[in-house]
Design a protein around this motif. Structure first.
Motif, PDB file in Angstrom:
ATOM      1  N   ARG A 121       0.846  -1.189   0.000  1.00  0.00           N
ATOM      2  CA  ARG A 121       0.000   0.000   0.000  1.00  0.00           C
ATOM      3  C   ARG A 121       0.881   1.239   0.000  1.00  0.00           C
ATOM      4  O   ARG A 121       1.916   1.265   0.665  1.00  0.00           O
ATOM      5  CB  ARG A 121      -0.905   0.033   1.232  1.00  0.00           C
ATOM      6  CG  ARG A 121      -2.033  -0.977   1.224  1.00  0.00           C
ATOM      7  CD  ARG A 121      -2.806  -0.935   2.545  1.00  0.00           C
ATOM      8  NE  ARG A 121      -4.053  -1.661   2.465  1.00  0.00           N
ATOM      9  CZ  ARG A 121      -4.164  -2.970   2.584  1.00  0.00           C
ATOM     10  NH1 ARG A 121      -3.064  -3.699   2.804  1.00  0.00           N
ATOM     11  NH2 ARG A 121      -5.335  -3.562   2.497  1.00  0.00           N
ATOM     12  N   GLY A 122       0.450   2.278  -0.741  1.00  0.00           N
ATOM     13  CA  GLY A 122       1.125   3.566  -0.701  1.00  0.00           C
ATOM     14  C   GLY A 122       2.609   3.474  -0.983  1.00  0.00           C
ATOM     15  O   GLY A 122       3.071   2.708  -1.834  1.00  0.00           O
ATOM     16  N   HIS A 171       5.984   2.157  -0.508  1.00  0.00           N
ATOM     17  CA  HIS A 171       6.498   0.911   0.051  1.00  0.00           C
ATOM     18  C   HIS A 171       8.000   0.756  -0.166  1.00  0.00           C
ATOM     19  O   HIS A 171       8.527  -0.359  -0.143  1.00  0.00           O
ATOM     20  CB  HIS A 171       5.747  -0.292  -0.522  1.00  0.00           C
ATOM     21  CG  HIS A 171       5.631  -0.297  -2.024  1.00  0.00           C
ATOM     22  ND1 HIS A 171       4.761   0.521  -2.696  1.00  0.00           N
ATOM     23  CD2 HIS A 171       6.278  -1.009  -2.966  1.00  0.00           C
ATOM     24  CE1 HIS A 171       4.866   0.310  -3.996  1.00  0.00           C
ATOM     25  NE2 HIS A 171       5.790  -0.620  -4.188  1.00  0.00           N
ATOM     26  N   GLY A 194      -3.816   3.876  -4.064  1.00  0.00           N
ATOM     27  CA  GLY A 194      -5.178   3.514  -3.698  1.00  0.00           C
ATOM     28  C   GLY A 194      -5.951   2.955  -4.878  1.00  0.00           C
ATOM     29  O   GLY A 194      -5.436   2.827  -5.984  1.00  0.00           O
ATOM     30  N   ASP A 213      -0.832  -3.448  -6.039  1.00  0.00           N
ATOM     31  CA  ASP A 213      -1.445  -2.565  -5.053  1.00  0.00           C
ATOM     32  C   ASP A 213      -2.471  -3.352  -4.234  1.00  0.00           C
ATOM     33  O   ASP A 213      -3.459  -3.851  -4.777  1.00  0.00           O
ATOM     34  CB  ASP A 213      -2.124  -1.386  -5.763  1.00  0.00           C
ATOM     35  CG  ASP A 213      -2.592  -0.307  -4.794  1.00  0.00           C
ATOM     36  OD1 ASP A 213      -2.672  -0.580  -3.591  1.00  0.00           O
ATOM     37  OD2 ASP A 213      -2.873   0.819  -5.251  1.00  0.00           O
ATOM     38  N   GLU A 272      -4.634  -2.343  -2.289  1.00  0.00           N
ATOM     39  CA  GLU A 272      -5.917  -1.664  -2.110  1.00  0.00           C
ATOM     40  C   GLU A 272      -6.847  -1.813  -3.301  1.00  0.00           C
ATOM     41  O   GLU A 272      -7.990  -1.346  -3.255  1.00  0.00           O
ATOM     42  CB  GLU A 272      -5.684  -0.185  -1.817  1.00  0.00           C
ATOM     43  CG  GLU A 272      -4.987   0.070  -0.495  1.00  0.00           C
ATOM     44  CD  GLU A 272      -4.971   1.545  -0.132  1.00  0.00           C
ATOM     45  OE1 GLU A 272      -6.025   2.071   0.271  1.00  0.00           O
ATOM     46  OE2 GLU A 272      -3.901   2.173  -0.270  1.00  0.00           O
TER      47      GLU A 272
END
Length: 312
Positions: free
Chosen positions: A215-216, A218, A226, A245, A247
């Motif tokens: 996520r985000g 890394h 997202g 990802d 998410e």
């Protein structure tokens, strides 16, 4: 008494109906209802060089993310002025994706930019990987030339000669039910190339390919954003990192209009792991954009690219 009973029944019925209405929890919200991670450029439609309009800075950030601008920092660059550099970047982007090359932000370009895509930049270290090595070939002496859309990374990196057996390792972030999609993807590349083989290893240190979900930011310099934006990225040979990802709404073994087909995305990212860049051909696996609910397979152009890169 009857009045009170009627009132009680009405309250119970209302409560029951409310329980049936889906909540806005993470489990029921789909990517369609979430804001665009890339920003909404609709209000910028028609914007062109010489104009200053709120939101142009976000357009610059988008093009910088995928290599069309070369801003190392935000100082003085991410303003709302549509300058010469932005116009040139727009024209290059439009040319790469076979859009009308105007340098103006038209509706077709806005629609393209809003689509989910691979996080690998189209331009790396100043080299336009989508234009740096176009190949022309004859299908028949009397027929027109056709253009192969496959491309390579700058310098055409590849796995060393003789290195045809690649190992992969799943880190702890990889859901167990996602692993079959990776295995099927590797098997497909092995089958069509008749050159590479892939096998799982439990030794992370010796693995050629390291797989994980994140996520985000890394830690690899290419943060995720997202749901509905950057889906995944695969690094060129011989770095061998493949990140998805966490998410995103992923589907495995079936298509859903609101979910991304994990196998398709992994097939694409494996192309990067083997040395392929992005293709301008919409039907090619190595095309950077992929909407939810769509599945792709390895196309002839993708295979020809691997054969050319490895002299198969």
């Amino acid at each position: 008494m009857a009045h009170n009973l009627h009132h009680l029944i009405s309250c119970i019925t209302l409560l029951f109906l409310l329980l049936l209405v889906p909540s806005n929890s993470e489990n029921t919200t789909t990517i369609i209802t979430k804001p665009q991670p890339f920003g909404n450029f609709k209000h910028l439609e028609g914007c062109k060089k010489g104009e200053t309009l709120a939101g142009v800075s976000e357009l610059k950030q988008y093009l910088n993310k995928f290599g069309y601008l070369n801003y190392r920092s935000s100082k003085g660059h991410y303003n709302d002025e549509f300058n010469d550099f932005l116009e040139a970047a727009m024209k290059t982007y439009q040319a790469n994706y076979n859009l009308n090359v105007t340098g103006t932000l038209d509706s077709e370009t806005i629609s393209m930019m809003a689509m989910p895509r691979c996080g690998v930049p189209d331009i790396i270290n100043g080299t336009n990987t989508m234009r740096n090595n176009k190949k022309r070939h004859h299908q028949h002496p009397k027929k027109l030339h056709t253009v192969s859309h496959y491309t390579f990374f700058d310098g055409s990196p590849r796995w060393p000669v003789g290195k045809t057996s690649l190992t992969y390792w799943f880190d702890s972030t990889t859901p167990s039910n996602a692993k079959p999609a990776f295995v099927r993807s590797f098997d497909k590349w092995a089958s069509v190339t008749q050159y590479f083989t892939f096998s799982e290893t439990q030794d992370s240190g010796s693995s050629d390919i390291k797989i994980g979900f994140a996520r985000g930011d890394h830690g690899d310099g290419y943060p995720f954003d997202g749901p509905g934006g950057i889906l995944a990225h695969g690094f060129r040979p011989t770095i061998g990192k493949l990140h998805c990802d966490a998410e995103e709404l992923w589907s495995v073994g079936g298509l859903d209009p609101n979910y991304f087909d994990l196998e398709t995305v992994v097939l694409h990212e494996t192309g990067h792991l083997l040395g392929l860049g992005h293709s301008e051909g919409k039907n090619d696996l190595m095309y950077a954009y992929i909407p939810p609910g769509v599945a792709k397979d390895i196309q002839d152009d993708d295979l020809q690219g691997i054969k050319a890169l490895y002299n198969i």
